[in-house]
Design a protein around this motif. Structure first.
Motif, PDB file in Angstrom:
ATOM      1  N   VAL A  70      20.667 -30.627 -33.377  1.00 26.33           N
ATOM      2  CA  VAL A  70      21.961 -30.090 -32.951  1.00 26.33           C
ATOM      3  C   VAL A  70      22.369 -30.821 -31.679  1.00 26.33           C
ATOM      4  O   VAL A  70      21.586 -30.896 -30.724  1.00 26.33           O
ATOM      5  CB  VAL A  70      21.894 -28.567 -32.699  1.00 26.33           C
ATOM      6  N   GLU A  71      23.565 -31.369 -31.660  1.00 25.42           N
ATOM      7  CA  GLU A  71      23.979 -32.231 -30.556  1.00 25.42           C
ATOM      8  C   GLU A  71      24.768 -31.461 -29.490  1.00 25.42           C
ATOM      9  O   GLU A  71      25.604 -30.616 -29.829  1.00 25.42           O
ATOM     10  CB  GLU A  71      24.815 -33.389 -31.098  1.00 25.42           C
ATOM     11  N   GLU A 121      28.358 -27.518 -27.473  1.00 22.49           N
ATOM     12  CA  GLU A 121      27.830 -28.055 -28.727  1.00 22.49           C
ATOM     13  C   GLU A 121      28.883 -28.967 -29.347  1.00 22.49           C
ATOM     14  O   GLU A 121      30.050 -28.594 -29.461  1.00 22.49           O
ATOM     15  CB  GLU A 121      27.503 -26.886 -29.656  1.00 22.49           C
ATOM     16  N   THR A 122      28.466 -30.160 -29.752  1.00 20.36           N
ATOM     17  CA  THR A 122      29.424 -31.109 -30.336  1.00 20.36           C
ATOM     18  C   THR A 122      29.203 -31.324 -31.827  1.00 20.36           C
ATOM     19  O   THR A 122      30.109 -31.741 -32.544  1.00 20.36           O
ATOM     20  CB  THR A 122      29.327 -32.463 -29.625  1.00 20.36           C
ATOM     21  N   LEU A 123      28.001 -31.028 -32.312  1.00 20.15           N
ATOM     22  CA  LEU A 123      27.721 -31.212 -33.740  1.00 20.15           C
ATOM     23  C   LEU A 123      26.511 -30.368 -34.105  1.00 20.15           C
ATOM     24  O   LEU A 123      25.493 -30.413 -33.409  1.00 20.15           O
ATOM     25  CB  LEU A 123      27.423 -32.690 -34.037  1.00 20.15           C
ATOM     26  N   THR A 124      26.656 -29.594 -35.198  1.00 12.50           N
ATOM     27  CA  THR A 124      25.529 -28.777 -35.637  1.00 12.50           C
ATOM     28  C   THR A 124      25.129 -29.181 -37.049  1.00 12.50           C
ATOM     29  O   THR A 124      25.695 -30.107 -37.637  1.00 12.50           O
ATOM     30  CB  THR A 124      25.875 -27.278 -35.566  1.00 12.50           C
ATOM     31  N   ASN A 125      24.150 -28.498 -37.589  1.00 10.02           N
ATOM     32  CA  ASN A 125      23.656 -28.842 -38.926  1.00 10.02           C
ATOM     33  C   ASN A 125      24.675 -28.477 -39.997  1.00 10.02           C
ATOM     34  O   ASN A 125      25.491 -27.555 -39.820  1.00 10.02           O
ATOM     35  CB  ASN A 125      22.340 -28.120 -39.202  1.00 10.02           C
ATOM     36  N   GLU A 126      24.598 -29.186 -41.114  1.00 10.38           N
ATOM     37  CA  GLU A 126      25.502 -28.896 -42.225  1.00 10.38           C
ATOM     38  C   GLU A 126      25.292 -27.467 -42.711  1.00 10.38           C
ATOM     39  O   GLU A 126      24.173 -26.980 -42.817  1.00 10.38           O
ATOM     40  CB  GLU A 126      25.259 -29.873 -43.376  1.00 10.38           C
ATOM     41  N   GLY A 127      26.400 -26.819 -43.003  1.00  4.06           N
ATOM     42  CA  GLY A 127      26.341 -25.432 -43.457  1.00  4.06           C
ATOM     43  C   GLY A 127      26.453 -24.433 -42.328  1.00  4.06           C
ATOM     44  O   GLY A 127      26.676 -23.243 -42.573  1.00  4.06           O
ATOM     45  N   TYR A 128      26.306 -24.919 -41.089  1.00  7.78           N
ATOM     46  CA  TYR A 128      26.404 -24.039 -39.929  1.00  7.78           C
ATOM     47  C   TYR A 128      27.787 -24.162 -39.296  1.00  7.78           C
ATOM     48  O   TYR A 128      28.510 -25.134 -39.520  1.00  7.78           O
ATOM     49  CB  TYR A 128      25.328 -24.377 -38.903  1.00  7.78           C
ATOM     50  N   LYS A 153      18.685 -21.497 -21.662  1.00  8.73           N
ATOM     51  CA  LYS A 153      19.709 -20.980 -22.569  1.00  8.73           C
ATOM     52  C   LYS A 153      19.093 -20.825 -23.964  1.00  8.73           C
ATOM     53  O   LYS A 153      18.609 -21.791 -24.557  1.00  8.73           O
ATOM     54  CB  LYS A 153      20.901 -21.950 -22.667  1.00  8.73           C
ATOM     55  N   ASN A 154      19.105 -19.613 -24.450  1.00  7.35           N
ATOM     56  CA  ASN A 154      18.677 -19.340 -25.819  1.00  7.35           C
ATOM     57  C   ASN A 154      19.936 -19.086 -26.649  1.00  7.35           C
ATOM     58  O   ASN A 154      20.618 -18.077 -26.462  1.00  7.35           O
ATOM     59  CB  ASN A 154      17.742 -18.132 -25.876  1.00  7.35           C
ATOM     60  N   VAL A 155      20.236 -20.028 -27.496  1.00  6.41           N
ATOM     61  CA  VAL A 155      21.484 -19.930 -28.257  1.00  6.41           C
ATOM     62  C   VAL A 155      21.186 -19.993 -29.752  1.00  6.41           C
ATOM     63  O   VAL A 155      20.155 -20.531 -30.189  1.00  6.41           O
ATOM     64  CB  VAL A 155      22.465 -21.049 -27.863  1.00  6.41           C
ATOM     65  N   THR A 156      22.110 -19.434 -30.506  1.00  7.51           N
ATOM     66  CA  THR A 156      21.934 -19.385 -31.962  1.00  7.51           C
ATOM     67  C   THR A 156      23.143 -19.975 -32.673  1.00  7.51           C
ATOM     68  O   THR A 156      24.229 -20.072 -32.121  1.00  7.51           O
ATOM     69  CB  THR A 156      21.752 -17.926 -32.433  1.00  7.51           C
ATOM     70  N   ASN A 157      22.876 -20.385 -33.900  1.00 15.27           N
ATOM     71  CA  ASN A 157      23.948 -20.800 -34.800  1.00 15.27           C
ATOM     72  C   ASN A 157      23.906 -19.911 -36.044  1.00 15.27           C
ATOM     73  O   ASN A 157      22.845 -19.403 -36.417  1.00 15.27           O
ATOM     74  CB  ASN A 157      23.783 -22.251 -35.238  1.00 15.27           C
ATOM     75  N   ILE A 158      25.049 -19.763 -36.664  1.00 17.16           N
ATOM     76  CA  ILE A 158      25.094 -19.000 -37.909  1.00 17.16           C
ATOM     77  C   ILE A 158      25.489 -19.936 -39.043  1.00 17.16           C
ATOM     78  O   ILE A 158      26.208 -20.911 -38.849  1.00 17.16           O
ATOM     79  CB  ILE A 158      26.081 -17.819 -37.828  1.00 17.16           C
ATOM     80  N   ALA A 159      24.977 -19.607 -40.232  1.00 18.03           N
ATOM     81  CA  ALA A 159      25.331 -20.360 -41.443  1.00 18.03           C
ATOM     82  C   ALA A 159      26.011 -19.387 -42.406  1.00 18.03           C
ATOM     83  O   ALA A 159      25.413 -18.935 -43.387  1.00 18.03           O
ATOM     84  CB  ALA A 159      24.086 -20.969 -42.074  1.00 18.03           C
ATOM     85  N   PRO A 160      27.260 -19.047 -42.116  1.00 20.51           N
ATOM     86  CA  PRO A 160      27.935 -18.070 -42.977  1.00 20.51           C
ATOM     87  C   PRO A 160      28.301 -18.681 -44.316  1.00 20.51           C
ATOM     88  O   PRO A 160      28.475 -19.893 -44.448  1.00 20.51           O
ATOM     89  CB  PRO A 160      29.189 -17.713 -42.168  1.00 20.51           C
ATOM     90  N   TYR A 191      37.344 -27.355 -45.360  1.00 17.50           N
ATOM     91  CA  TYR A 191      36.586 -28.302 -44.534  1.00 17.50           C
ATOM     92  C   TYR A 191      35.304 -27.644 -44.016  1.00 17.50           C
ATOM     93  O   TYR A 191      35.208 -26.417 -43.911  1.00 17.50           O
ATOM     94  CB  TYR A 191      37.428 -28.766 -43.344  1.00 17.50           C
ATOM     95  N   SER A 192      34.339 -28.514 -43.648  1.00 17.02           N
ATOM     96  CA  SER A 192      33.111 -28.001 -43.049  1.00 17.02           C
ATOM     97  C   SER A 192      33.414 -27.493 -41.645  1.00 17.02           C
ATOM     98  O   SER A 192      34.349 -27.949 -40.985  1.00 17.02           O
ATOM     99  CB  SER A 192      32.047 -29.102 -42.992  1.00 17.02           C
ATOM    100  N   LEU A 193      32.574 -26.573 -41.174  1.00 20.26           N
ATOM    101  CA  LEU A 193      32.758 -25.963 -39.848  1.00 20.26           C
ATOM    102  C   LEU A 193      31.700 -26.421 -38.860  1.00 20.26           C
ATOM    103  O   LEU A 193      31.555 -25.835 -37.788  1.00 20.26           O
ATOM    104  CB  LEU A 193      32.711 -24.431 -39.986  1.00 20.26           C
ATOM    105  N   ASP A 194      30.977 -27.506 -39.211  1.00 18.15           N
ATOM    106  CA  ASP A 194      29.855 -27.936 -38.378  1.00 18.15           C
ATOM    107  C   ASP A 194      30.238 -28.951 -37.316  1.00 18.15           C
ATOM    108  O   ASP A 194      29.382 -29.483 -36.616  1.00 18.15           O
ATOM    109  CB  ASP A 194      28.744 -28.512 -39.266  1.00 18.15           C
TER     110      ASP A 194
END
Length: 464
Positions: A70-71, A121-128, A153-160, A191-194
């Protein structure tokens, strides 16, 4: 001798000396000399600057699994100056550092000068979904001894993802309907949201998940369709192949699974789709008064001659549900009610627009005109007393006296034989022999003629 230098005031932006700087003056012959030939001993007093470190840990919000690659980008929120000479190190908005999370989901950015920064965050994993949160990093020197200020920093991503659940049932019986085909298409460009903004589906493109092809989905034995793992966006679902005997459902269902900028993981849409069977109303009526006729034995066959249904008519319209839209059927009368002629077959096509198909079969009542005529002239004779009987049972059907016009009797049974008998001939005529006739299967007027012979005139001697 031995000497010691102690710091009595620390420069701004630096750490104080941990201990005094000690040095010793020895034989000056070994020292460098200045321009006056005086020996010089150079003693350096070094002050360190406090530094900052950011430790970020990235995980999946739902599973708590570490997210690698994750960038992130760190930028200066304000101008950041050097504590040494006051020069500008980073202008406001300038990129300070970039990095990716490792296999453990960690990203470390260290050796940062004191100041205010922004981490995003500038780029996350596909699907996230790319996080829109901007983390405020404030590195401020609070004392003269802390060498490193660490911010975690403890941060999370979601893959809705989106889910569509369809329940297909009969509108009247609520029976589950299997083998009904639907098609799913994108209502808009999706479009993707990542952060890559990758085009996943074009507007109008078929959307296939799992084993689906060309966006087609078929209800299972429970009348259900379950579509999961959909990218968030807007879709359209429509029925493309209904079951035989059901009215086609032309409704297009709009399904909005758009991202709502919350932490929701599953976006779900449930559809309860009801289909109705085609309805065909069959009326068996009297051709004269259009009233429903009872006791007619009817059958319905398809255009290939296959029997669909048989029934006996009543006072009410007969309703058949589930005939195939657009298909031809043949209504046949196997046995007409007593007193009626068998109607011709009626061919019809079931309406495709869902409206009730109305079919009417008309029966003509049998009609017989009985004439009592002079055998010589063929003209109607008045005054003859006549009786019509059922030949088989001898039952009297009707009695009447002949007039100037033929006597009409309606409702005699088709294929039955009747006997016309003259009870009393008109004056001057002999009684005629019985006339037998059988009723034909037709609604046309059938004619029966009974001829009377005139009595001979006897002239006596002496008469004028």
């Amino acid at each position: 001798g031995d000497y010691s230098i102690e710091e009595v005031e620390t420069p701004k932006g630096f750490l104080q000396l941990e201990q005094p700087v000690k040095f010793t003056i020895t034989n000056t012959r070994d020292y460098d000399k200045d321009e006056d030939e005086d020996p010089i001993l150079t003693v350096k007093v070094k002050n360190a600057q406090p530094k900052g470190k950011i430790i970020l840990t990235k995980t999946d919000k739902a599973t708590n699994e570490a997210l690698a690659d994750v960038e992130y980008e760190l930028t200066a929120k304000e101008n950041i100056y050097s504590a040494v000479d006051g020069s500008l190190r980073y202008a406001k908005g300038a990129t300070v550092a970039k990095g990716k999370t490792d296999a453990n989901g960690k990203l470390v950015i260290d050796s940062l000068f004191m100041g205010k920064y922004e981490l995003k965050e500038t780029l996350t994993n596909e699907g996230y979904v790319l996080s829109a949160k901007v983390h405020q990093i404030n590195l401020e020197q609070k004392d003269l001894t802390t060498k490193e200020y660490v911010i975690t920093k403890n941060v999370t991503n979601i893959a809705p993802h989106g889910e569509i659940h369809v329940q297909k049932r009969d509108r009247d019986t609520l029976e589950d309907l299997s083998s009904v085909t639907f098609q799913l298409t994108a209502k808009e460009d999706i479009y993707s949201l990542d952060g890559r903004n990758k085009l996943i589906y074009k507007k109008g493109e078929a959307v296939s998940m799992d084993i689906s092809e060309n966006g087609y989905y078929v209800t299972n034995e429970l009348g259900e369709i379950h579509i999961s793992g959909l990218p968030l966006g807007k879709y359209e679902l429509k029925e493309v192949q209904e079951l035989e005997g059901y009215v086609k459902n032309n409704k297009v269902y709009d399904i909005d699974l758009s991202y709502d900028h919350t932490d929701k993981i599953i976006y779900s849409k449930e559809l309860d789709v009801l289909n109705k069977k085609t309805a065909t109303e069959i009326s068996k009526v009297d051709a004269t008064n259009e009233k429903e006729l009872e006791s007619a034995k009817l059958s319905l066959r398809d255009e290939d001659g296959n029997l669909v249904e048989e029934w006996t008519s009543t006072k009410d319209v007969y309703i058949i549900r589930g005939l195939v839209s657009g298909k031809k059927y043949i209504l046949h009368e196997d046995l007409a009610p007593l007193g009626y002629a068998t109607a011709s077959d009626v061919t019809f096509t079931v309406n495709e627009d869902g409206s009730v198909t109305k079919v009417k079969m008309k029966d003509e009542i049998t009609k017989v005109d009985i004439s009592k005529v002079d055998a010589t002239t063929g003209k109607e004779i008045e005054g003859a007393k006549l009786t019509l009987k059922d030949k088989e049972t001898g039952e009297v059907v009707e009695s009447w006296v002949s007039g100037k016009e033929p006597h009409r009797i309606e409702g005699l049974t088709v294929s039955k034989t009747y006997v016309l008998h003259e009870d009393l001939a008109p004056a001057g005529y002999n009684v005629a022999s019985d006339v037998e006739f059988t009723i034909s299967d037709t609604g046309e007027v059938q004619k029966v003629v009974m001829k009377d012979e005139a009595k001979p005139v006897i002239v006596k001697t002496g008469d004028d």
